[in-house]
Design an enzyme around this catalytic site. Structure first.
Site, PDB file in Angstrom:
ATOM      1  CG  HIS A  75      -2.096  -0.902   1.074  1.00 42.82           C
ATOM      2  ND1 HIS A  75      -3.292  -0.668   1.700  1.00 42.82           N
ATOM      3  CD2 HIS A  75      -2.277  -2.039   0.353  1.00 42.82           C
ATOM      4  CE1 HIS A  75      -4.168  -1.616   1.387  1.00 42.82           C
ATOM      5  NE2 HIS A  75      -3.554  -2.461   0.567  1.00 42.82           N
TER       6      HIS A  75
ATOM      7  CD  GLU B 252      -1.927   4.759   2.709  1.00 44.37           C
ATOM      8  OE1 GLU B 252      -3.102   5.138   2.838  1.00 44.37           O
ATOM      9  OE2 GLU B 252      -1.608   3.812   1.948  1.00 44.37           O
TER      10      GLU B 252
ATOM     11  NE  ARG C 172       8.188   2.790   8.985  1.00 42.03           N
ATOM     12  CZ  ARG C 172       8.724   1.653   9.374  1.00 42.03           C
ATOM     13  NH1 ARG C 172       8.594   0.567   8.624  1.00 42.03           N
ATOM     14  NH2 ARG C 172       9.409   1.575  10.488  1.00 42.03           N
TER      15      ARG C 172
ATOM     16  CB  CYS D 151      -7.081   0.885   4.055  1.00 45.24           C
ATOM     17  SG  CYS D 151      -5.514   0.162   4.587  1.00 45.24           S
TER      18      CYS D 151
ATOM     19  CB  CYS E 289      -2.857   2.404   5.855  1.00 39.95           C
ATOM     20  SG  CYS E 289      -2.040   1.531   4.492  1.00 39.95           S
TER      21      CYS E 289
ATOM     22  CE  LYS F 205       1.215  -2.581   8.339  1.00 37.15           C
ATOM     23  NZ  LYS F 205       1.866  -3.120   7.123  1.00 37.15           N
TER      24      LYS F 205
ATOM     25  NE  ARG G 189       4.669  -1.081  15.233  1.00 37.14           N
ATOM     26  CZ  ARG G 189       5.144  -2.266  14.868  1.00 37.14           C
ATOM     27  NH1 ARG G 189       4.379  -3.086  14.165  1.00 37.14           N
ATOM     28  NH2 ARG G 189       6.363  -2.632  15.175  1.00 37.14           N
TER      29      ARG G 189
ATOM     30  CE  LYS H  22      11.526  -6.190  13.818  1.00 33.59           C
ATOM     31  NZ  LYS H  22      11.061  -4.839  13.431  1.00 33.59           N
TER      32      LYS H  22
END
Length: 470
Positions: free
Chosen positions: A87, A89, A93, A142, A267, A270, A273, A438
């Site tokens: 998507h 977005e 990013r 979305c 999205c 996200k 977040r 991570k």
């Protein structure tokens, strides 16, 4: 006057939209939709920099993305070499993260960086005080942000919002059916079971709301913009009742997939977040003194609700507490432009002629970012566009913003870091895989844990086996 206050005075939503559209128009033709037959979505990250005299500022698109697709779980790769979510977005990013990594590389190498300056903690960097970032998207994200009541016939979008409005936050945890909008793409219409499993945003949020009337429903009954995205498993579900009672609001949703569910959160989710843990991601957090947040979110002309956007991006997380130093819950300015993207579904329909066949979403996703080498990256089905099936497992097939490529870019940052300047989180222990690095970003992981525990408990983590590449 602080930099962010000055920046908010010196730009408008239309200026940001125009800047992003102009940048898209200057890109090569590769990956762009065919006029009159294909449509797509556009998103971008704009960097604003105040002059030393604080009288003028410079605005620059540093990342731009297009796309409407995402892949199902069965197509995901343990090598991190495929884009799960394309998507616009998400593409924008990820391209921004690539840009930030190059800017941090410059800083670590003793070169001038347009973004970072030394922090006051050893081995840490911070965003320059005269720099901020704006997120632009040509369509309502979305998911939850696109669920809101239609007004009248709701054929045309609402009037542009010229300044941020602050709505009364809803009580946390109240999952009431109310509002609705077609989620993953551009075109609001009643969707049937088959439509709800489209891999693109065609059955989701769109540019123009077209309502076909059910025989059992009155044309005068209030209705919602509906979405093809499904509530996450084990979470609150949609009532699926007529009109305003069709959807629940404030809940997590996954993007639709053809024949199988995806693992990609919407999205809206996200963006929410990123408003808590930052848009820089876990890897860059090793080097940063605090999270990076968007100061504003600007939308192109489209069906829009200020209340729904505020609920989706802020209200759901407003109560989150006990975040580590450098992290906080953000409430970005929310602005709507009066300028429409010329390649959205509505404009594509206007230019369509019957000999072109059925209108469809563009299968390619474009990523452009302001880096010194290979700024343009075009992908399809998660891999670089044009790669043959035989070469899908090769390095040449990888998108430059795939997990494994961004990880390798990050490892180059580690390689140029003087041992005496190593961030504490990278010292000691054996860090080898993407998962290892991570998880070692302790502050980021603590913030993410608090967000999940207090607001997004149904947000499932990516399977560990998909993150063990190196």
């Amino acid at each position: 006057m602080c930099a962010n206050t000055l920046l908010n005075i010196m730009w408008s939503a239309d200026e940001i939209a125009s800047l992003c559209y102009d940048h898209f128009n200057k890109l090569p033709k590769r990956g762009k939709p065919e006029a009159g037959r294909e449509w797509t979505l556009l998103a971008a990250v704009v960097q604003l920099t105040v002059s030393p005299q604080r009288e003028t500022f410079h605005k620059q698109v540093v990342s731009l993305g297009t796309g409407t697709k995402c892949i199902g779980r069965s197509a995901m790769s343990v090598k991190g070499d495929i884009l799960n979510d394309s998507h616009a977005e998400v593409i924008a990013r990820r391209g921004c993260v690539r840009y930030l990594m190059e800017q941090l590389y410059r800083a670590l190498s003793g070169q001038d960086s347009a973004v970072f300056c030394p922090g006051n903690e050893k081995g840490k960097w911070m965003v320059k005080p005269d720099v901020s970032f704006i997120f632009f998207t040509s369509q309502t994200p979305c998911g939850d942000a696109s669920i809101f009541p239609m007004t009248g016939s709701q054929v045309q979008p609402c009037e542009p919002v010229k300044e941020s409005l602050h709505t009364q936050p809803e009580r946390h945890g109240l999952k009431r059916p109310a509002e609705r909008d077609l989620e993953d793409t551009h075109k609001c219409h009643r969707i049937n079971t088959r439509d709800a499993f489209s891999t693109s945003r065609e059955t989701a949020d769109t540019d123009e709301c077209k309502v076909t009337t059910d025989a059992k429903e009155s044309t005068n009954s209030p209705d919602l913009h509906r979405t093809g995205a499904k509530c996450v498993p084990d979470g609150p579900s949609d009532p699926l009742q007529p009109g305003l009672l069709y959807h629940s609001v404030g809940v997590l949703r996954v993007k639709p997939g053809r024949g199988e569910r995806t693992l990609s959160l919407s999205c809206s989710d996200k963006l929410a977040r990123w408003g808590v843990v930052g848009f820089q991601g876990a890897l860059l957090s090793h080097y940063l003194q605090g999270a990076m947040y968007f100061s504003a979110v600007v939308l192109g002309k489209c069906p829009y609700s200020q209340q729904a956007m505020h609920r989706a991006l802020h209200t759901r997380c407003a109560h989150v507490s006990d975040l580590p130093s450098g992290f906080s819950v953000q409430s970005p300015e929310l602005l709507l432009s009066g300028l429409e993207f010329t390649h959205n579904h509505t404009q594509t329909e206007t230019k369509h002629i019957h000999t072109q066949g059925r209108i469809s979403p563009c299968g390619a996703a474009i990523s452009w970012c302001a880096v010194s080498q290979q700024p343009l990256d075009v992908s399809a089905n998660g891999y670089k566009q044009g790669v043959t099936k035989k070469k899908l497992s090769s390095v040449q097939a990888r998108s430059l913003i795939s997990k494994v490529e961004l990880f390798h870019t990050f490892l180059r940052l580690v390689a140029v870091t003087e041992e005496s300047e190593f961030p504490e989180s990278l010292r000691g222990g054996e860090l080898r895989t993407y998962w290892d690095f991570k998880q070692a970003a302790a502050s980021y992981q603590q913030a993410w844990t608090q967000l999940r525990l207090q607001a997004f408990s149904q947000w499932s983590r990516s399977p560990r086996e998909l993150l063990l590449f190196h």
